[in-house]
Structure formats: C-alpha cells, structure tokens
Design a protein around this motif. Structure first.
Motif, mmCIF file in Angstrom:
data_model
loop_
_atom_site.group_PDB
_atom_site.id
_atom_site.type_symbol
_atom_site.label_atom_id
_atom_site.label_comp_id
_atom_site.label_asym_id
_atom_site.label_seq_id
_atom_site.Cartn_x
_atom_site.Cartn_y
_atom_site.Cartn_z
ATOM 1 N N PHE A 1 -12.036 -6.922 -35.363
ATOM 2 C CA PHE A 1 -11.805 -5.435 -34.953
ATOM 3 C C PHE A 1 -13.347 -4.777 -34.606
ATOM 4 N N ARG A 2 -13.887 -5.510 -33.722
ATOM 5 C CA ARG A 2 -15.068 -4.921 -33.475
ATOM 6 C C ARG A 2 -15.101 -3.674 -32.926
ATOM 7 N N ASN A 3 -14.229 -3.379 -31.938
ATOM 8 C CA ASN A 3 -14.397 -1.985 -31.614
ATOM 9 C C ASN A 3 -13.167 -0.936 -32.240
ATOM 10 N N TYR B 1 -23.054 -13.000 -31.214
ATOM 11 C CA TYR B 1 -22.564 -12.197 -32.308
ATOM 12 C C TYR B 1 -20.938 -11.568 -32.146
ATOM 13 N N SER B 2 -20.080 -11.517 -33.093
ATOM 14 C CA SER B 2 -18.823 -11.057 -32.739
ATOM 15 C C SER B 2 -18.379 -10.493 -34.463
ATOM 16 N N ASP B 3 -17.430 -9.805 -34.300
ATOM 17 C CA ASP B 3 -16.954 -9.145 -35.605
ATOM 18 C C ASP B 3 -15.390 -9.156 -35.286
ATOM 19 N N THR C 1 -11.132 -18.793 -25.290
ATOM 20 C CA THR C 1 -12.049 -19.455 -24.593
ATOM 21 C C THR C 1 -13.477 -18.972 -24.681
ATOM 22 N N ASP C 2 -14.674 -20.012 -24.678
ATOM 23 C CA ASP C 2 -15.745 -19.604 -24.528
ATOM 24 C C ASP C 2 -16.556 -20.666 -24.093
ATOM 25 N N LYS C 3 -17.792 -20.361 -23.315
ATOM 26 C CA LYS C 3 -18.474 -21.650 -22.651
ATOM 27 C C LYS C 3 -19.077 -22.363 -23.598
ATOM 28 N N SER C 4 -19.543 -22.025 -24.930
ATOM 29 C CA SER C 4 -20.137 -22.819 -25.778
ATOM 30 C C SER C 4 -19.409 -23.638 -26.660
ATOM 31 N N ALA D 1 -11.427 -14.110 -23.255
ATOM 32 C CA ALA D 1 -12.406 -14.866 -22.335
ATOM 33 C C ALA D 1 -13.908 -15.284 -22.839
ATOM 34 N N ALA D 2 -14.100 -14.477 -23.935
ATOM 35 C CA ALA D 2 -15.747 -15.009 -24.385
ATOM 36 C C ALA D 2 -15.627 -14.701 -25.957
ATOM 37 N N SER D 3 -14.658 -15.729 -26.654
ATOM 38 C CA SER D 3 -14.098 -15.370 -27.925
ATOM 39 C C SER D 3 -15.073 -15.785 -29.207
ATOM 40 N N PHE E 1 -14.451 -22.780 -21.786
ATOM 41 C CA PHE E 1 -14.403 -22.421 -20.504
ATOM 42 C C PHE E 1 -15.439 -21.612 -19.695
ATOM 43 N N ASP E 2 -16.101 -21.922 -18.903
ATOM 44 C CA ASP E 2 -17.247 -21.101 -18.184
ATOM 45 C C ASP E 2 -16.548 -20.222 -17.383
ATOM 46 N N LEU E 3 -16.998 -18.777 -17.491
ATOM 47 C CA LEU E 3 -16.428 -17.948 -16.613
ATOM 48 C C LEU E 3 -17.200 -17.971 -15.114
ATOM 49 N N PHE E 4 -18.350 -18.799 -14.922
ATOM 50 C CA PHE E 4 -18.746 -19.036 -13.760
ATOM 51 C C PHE E 4 -18.138 -20.461 -12.882
ATOM 52 N N GLN F 1 -13.277 -14.476 -34.063
ATOM 53 C CA GLN F 1 -13.127 -13.172 -34.788
ATOM 54 C C GLN F 1 -11.914 -12.147 -33.885
ATOM 55 N N GLU F 2 -12.522 -12.262 -32.490
ATOM 56 C CA GLU F 2 -11.442 -11.489 -31.671
ATOM 57 C C GLU F 2 -10.032 -11.913 -31.559
ATOM 58 N N SER F 3 -10.108 -13.229 -31.372
ATOM 59 C CA SER F 3 -8.542 -13.927 -31.335
ATOM 60 C C SER F 3 -7.923 -13.590 -32.620
ATOM 61 N N TYR G 1 -24.851 -8.425 -20.599
ATOM 62 C CA TYR G 1 -25.883 -9.463 -20.684
ATOM 63 C C TYR G 1 -26.079 -9.903 -19.087
ATOM 64 N N TYR G 2 -25.271 -9.751 -18.166
ATOM 65 C CA TYR G 2 -25.517 -10.215 -16.932
ATOM 66 C C TYR G 2 -25.803 -9.210 -15.646
ATOM 67 N N LYS G 3 -26.588 -9.576 -14.622
ATOM 68 C CA LYS G 3 -26.842 -8.957 -13.663
ATOM 69 C C LYS G 3 -25.707 -8.540 -12.949
ATOM 70 N N CYS H 1 -12.439 -9.425 -22.288
ATOM 71 C CA CYS H 1 -13.950 -9.969 -21.969
ATOM 72 C C CYS H 1 -14.964 -8.976 -22.452
ATOM 73 N N ALA H 2 -14.773 -8.890 -24.032
ATOM 74 C CA ALA H 2 -15.578 -7.947 -24.357
ATOM 75 C C ALA H 2 -17.212 -8.347 -24.964
ATOM 76 N N ASN H 3 -17.982 -7.647 -24.649
ATOM 77 C CA ASN H 3 -19.694 -7.768 -24.706
ATOM 78 C C ASN H 3 -20.145 -9.209 -24.340
ATOM 79 N N LEU H 4 -19.953 -9.201 -22.985
ATOM 80 C CA LEU H 4 -20.431 -10.316 -22.293
ATOM 81 C C LEU H 4 -21.016 -9.808 -20.972
ATOM 82 N N LEU H 5 -20.243 -8.784 -20.105
ATOM 83 C CA LEU H 5 -20.671 -8.320 -19.054
ATOM 84 C C LEU H 5 -22.232 -7.796 -19.064
#
Ligand SMILES: C[S@@+](CC[C@H](N)C(=O)[O-])C[C@H]1O[C@@H](n2cnc3c(N)ncnc32)[C@H](O)[C@@H]1O
Length: 274
Positions: free
Chosen positions: A73-75, A69-71, A140-143, A107-109, A194-197, A113-115, A223-225, A217-221
């Motif tokens: 001017f999200r924040n 999900y993205s939007d 970039t995005d991994k998908s 980095a997780a575009s 691009f995969d950030l891992f 919408q963000e770019s 989701y992860y441990k 790098c918004a709204n991605l961190l």
C-alpha cells in the motif's frame, strides 16, 4: 558538479551489456558520486581507473542503479481511491457488460508488495460485492531475482509495517521472524519476468493479449531519462483496454501530466489518456 560519465557508462555496457546511460542524469550522477566516495577515489578519473581494474565494482554500481525498494500500500492515497472508488466502479462496469474478469498488470512489481496489496483489496471486495467477478494480476519485473522473491511471498515484520493487524492475520502466516503470504492471495497472480524495453514483446506473454483494465507502473519512470520514460509509457498504455487506467508513483505524476494524461483524483497517481 556536472561530469561526463560516458567512459564509465561505456565500460559498464562493455562488461555487462547493460546500458546505464538510460538512467536519469541526476540519478546516475548521484549514484556514481556515492560510489566514488565509497571506493575512496578522489575524482571521476580515478573512479574510471578503479572500475576498469575491479570488475565487481561495475556490478555494485548496476545494483545501486536498479533500485527495487517497494512497500505494501505504498501510496496511501492511490490505494484508498482504488479501494473505495476505482475497483468498486470497475466491478460495476464488469457487471453491466457481463464480463467476469478484471485484468491488471503490475509492470515493475519488484518483490511482490504491489501485486499482493491489489490482491488483498480485490479479495476483500469479493466478500462485500454480490457480483461474482474474477480477477487476474500479471506481476512482472525485469529482475529474475525480484520475481523469485515475489513468488515466494516471504516478508520480514519490518517490511509489513504498513499492514494493519486485521490484514496481517487474515492474509499472512507467521514463520519464525517472517510472514508468508497465504495461497488465497497468490492464486490469481501470474509472476513472470518482463523487460519494459523489450523490442519483441508488447505485453507479458502470460497475459496473451494484454487488454488490461489497469496498469500499475509505479516508481520506475523517474529513474529513466525522458526518452525512455516515453517508451515505457507507450508500451504500458498500448496494452490497456478501452477506458483503462494507468497508475504511477506520487513523484511521477508530473511526467504523465506533461504527456497529456488526466489524473482522475488529485494526488492519486491514477490517470487516463483521452
Ligand atoms: C523501485 S521498484 C518499484 C516497485 C513497485 N512498483 C513500487 O512502486 O513499490 C522499481 C522496479 O522496477 C524494475 N525495473 C527497472 N527497469 C525495468 C524495466 N526496464 N523493465 C521492467 N522492470 C524494470 C526494477 O527491477 C525494480 O524492481
């Protein structure tokens, strides 16, 4: 309810080579519980058997975890600070150092919408600022699927709810029920997967050397441990130019504060590491 989902995560890894155990524990548990309910299984044990017998189910679970999900001017606070303070001061800095190019990594575009939001701000500043700067956004995005959508730049009217009418008219062309981003907004954006891992690559190869003034790098961190949040943070910030900024989502601010980053303006999600 705390349940051990190791069998499920191992099975998904075995079937699709995707390690869903990297995801934040409560997010993973919530998602699996939703699938348990939706598949009418009565327990985690039953769901394990269900996922073993129905190969498609693993794909559905993966899809659910890969929230895209993205939007635009999200924040609103982040984008207001960018528009009024950060980007004008970055342009001034470029002018003083006689550099022409502002370099940004989204980095997780997701689907763009963000770019495009950043590109709108920079195009508008080009009109009002006398300094003839250039900019390049590496989105970039991994998908692959998300990057394809981002490149296409086609959005429904609902997806553009946050866009004011002036910007909608200036930067989009209406096509039937949808709106398409105008080429002027696309010309300074490089889209790529691009995969950030990634263990091989430190920054998107399209950018060649990184050196970004800004990484978003918004709204991605979240989701992860924590272990994986740290890997993402190290990867993105290692590509920053001296004095560069990292931007995260509203709900991720605490993660950066814990890692000793300093927020430039309260609630903005814009950080610097000292
Ligand atoms: C919720 S969206 C956020 C989109 C946008 N940054 C925003 O704030 O609106 C998260 C995106 O991160 C991407 N993603 C997840 N893990 C990733 C990884 N390891 N490397 C690169 N992108 C990733 C997903 O594909 C998804 O498009």
């Amino acid at each position: 309810m705390v349940t051990d989902y190791t069998l499920i995560t191992n099975l998904v890894k075995h079937l699709h080579c995707i390690d869903i155990s990297q995801y934040d524990v409560s997010f993973l548990n919530k998602s699996i519980n939703v699938r348990i309910a939706e598949t009418h299984c009565n327990s985690a044990k039953e769901y394990e058997i269900f996922i073993q017998k129905n190969k498609e189910e693993a794909k559905i679970l993966i899809c659910m975890l890969q929230n895209s999900y993205s939007d635009f001017f999200r924040n609103p606070i982040t984008f207001a600070v960018l528009e009024r303070i950060m980007l004008p001061s970055l342009i001034l800095k470029k002018k003083e150092t006689k550099h022409k190019e502002i370099r940004i990594w989204s980095a997780a575009s997701a689907s763009g919408q963000e770019s495009y939001s950043l590109s709108i701000l920079l195009e508008e500043l080009k009109v009002t600022d006398s300094y003839n700067f250039n900019y390049r956004i590496f989105a970039t995005d991994k998908s692959e699927d998300q990057i394809r959508k981002a490149q296409e730049g086609k959005y429904s009217a609902t997806a553009l709810n946050n866009m004011n009418l002036k910007r909608l008219k200036q930067w989009f062309t209406k096509h039937g029920d949808n709106y398409i981003v105008k080429p002027e907004l696309k010309k300074n954006i490089d889209f790529s997967t691009f995969d950030l891992f990634s263990k091989q690559l430190d920054c998107p190869p399209t950018s060649i050397f990184g050196d970004f003034d800004l990484v978003i790098c918004a709204n991605l961190l979240f989701y992860y441990k924590p272990k994986y949040q740290k890997i993402i943070l190290e990867k993105t910030t290692s590509c920053l130019a001296k004095g560069g900024y990292i931007i995260v989502g509203e709900v991720e601010r605490d993660i950066l504060i814990k890692h000793h980053y300093q927020e430039l303006f309260p609630q903005s999600g814009i950080f610097q590491k000292y």
